[in-house]
Write an enzyme that holds these catalytic residues in place. Structure first.
Site, short mmCIF file in Angstrom:
data_model
loop_
_atom_site.label_atom_id
_atom_site.label_comp_id
_atom_site.label_asym_id
_atom_site.label_seq_id
_atom_site.Cartn_x
_atom_site.Cartn_y
_atom_site.Cartn_z
CG ASP A 232 -0.28 -0.03 2.59
OD1 ASP A 232 0.71 -0.88 2.63
OD2 ASP A 232 -0.60 0.48 3.57
CD GLU B 167 3.96 0.93 7.01
OE1 GLU B 167 5.00 1.45 7.98
OE2 GLU B 167 3.82 1.81 6.07
#
EC number: 3.5.1.18
Length: 375
Positions: free
Chosen positions: A68, A133
């Site tokens: 991500d 994250e």
């Protein structure tokens, strides 16, 4: 001649994987790993895609990272479209180039080269990859670690591809991180008219001396690995917006970045002692984002230092500076944890970029770490 590291990095950057949406990045990585004999275990939790992949048996070296990225922001401010990877003057531009799709590509290609050279390697090579994250970090690495620990999975070494380098590739690696503890404090008073303070109880006036005491407190000295614990007030909110109303409550949020010299329990106890000494009527909520962890010099740190020295010609500085990372979860497995990745000067910024040559060299460094620990 094309470079497999750069090609894979570009392929990953093309996927607009705004946290926690993976947008197919993990499928790309998994396809590469399956080709070289990795067992793949997809581990989705909530809105997050994760996977655990491994090859071989024995002492385990895991490479960890996230697919991500943060939003690109105003794309008109970018010199090149953020999800159309572009190479100019030796730099690869795109959201995630440095944080951390470049590292992911370097890891995968390092594994491909390592397996080709050592198909019957000793030990186990693994990957722990998440798409959560950059945002909440609630359904990602922390959940995978919980699942792995519940079945007694072994993890000896973990290298996280976070962009750790400061001025040149490999000049700094993170061998630990400070803990993070946040307090959400509400001090209760009595709302009233500012012209009649004797009929009210101003919580702002009451909390200020306590906050000053907290700010002035010397929490610890730190140690050779960590700076002294830091307490910072982040937010204060009170009032109705009217100039003539004494508020009934004040909310204060403050954060500790703490060393291994203190536990979170000791911090909580000391804070509450201060609040009680100031005779405050309060409620407090504590959020522990992560415990401090440290990997002292040993097999993993030594392997990383030697690998950087071999390819860069200098040794890195070991540091515990910066914010938290997913290393705080992985360290709970008892693993030695180190973070090594490209330069971090453009992460989360417009025109995020990374040196293409650095990514190629980073892949060789990762491969050399594999060779030292599980060949």
């Amino acid at each position: 001649m094309t470079c497999p590291v750069i090609e894979l990095a570009q392929q990953l950057i093309r996927q607009p994987s705004i946290s926690p949406d993976d947008k197919g990045c993990q499928d790309i990585m998994i396809a590469h790993l399956q080709t070289i004999g990795f067992t793949i275990e997809r581990m989705p939790f909530g809105d997050t895609n994760n996977f655990w992949a491994y090859r071989g048996i024995g002492p385990t070296l895991a490479f960890a990272g996230h697919t991500d990225v943060v939003p690109a922001g105003d794309e008109s401010q970018w010199e090149y479209p953020p999800f159309e990877p572009t190479i100019r003057n030796g730099m690869l531009y795109g959201r995630g180039a440095a944080d951390m799709k470049g590292s992911l590509a370097a890891m995968i290609v390092a594994a491909e080269r390592f397996v080709a050279a050592h198909p019957n390697h000793n030990g186990r090579l693994a990957f722990l990859i998440t798409s959560d994250e950059e945002a909440k970090a609630t359904h990602g690495t922390v959940k995978v670690v919980e699942a792995l620990m519940s079945r007694n999975e072994r993890l000896d070494y973990c290298l996280i591809g976070e962009p750790s380098s400061q001025h040149r590739l490999g000049d700094m690696v993170k061998n630990g991180r400070r803990g993070s503890l946040t307090a959400n404090l509400t001090v209760h008073g009595i709302q009233g008219h500012v012209a009649y303070p004797h009929l009210a109880d101003n919580p702002i006036h009451r909390v200020l001396p306590a906050l000053q005491t907290l700010v002035n407190t010397h929490w610890d000295e730190g140690n050779e690995f960590f700076p002294a614990t830091s307490m910072q007030i982040a937010n204060i909110h009170a009032g109705t917006g009217s100039h003539n109303v004494i508020p009934g409550n004040v909310q204060v949020q403050f954060n500790f970045r703490f060393s291994t010299e203190l536990t979170d329990s000791q911090i909580r106890e000391q804070v509450e002692t201060i609040l009680k000494n100031h005779n405050l009527n309060y409620t407090i909520e504590w959020i522990l984002a992560g415990q401090p962890f440290l990997t002292a010099k040993g097999e993993l740190v030594n392997a990383v230092i030697q690998s950087i020295d071999q390819y860069c010609g200098y040794q890195p500085e070991l540091s515990t500076s910066g914010g938290t990372s997913d290393g705080r979860f992985i360290a709970q497995m008892g693993a030695q944890v180190v973070e090594l990745g490209p330069l971090n000067s453009t992460i989360h910024k417009v025109n995020e970029s990374v040196s293409a040559a650095d990514l190629q060299q980073l892949s060789r460094i990762y491969q050399r770490v594999m060779e030292q620990l599980i060949q």
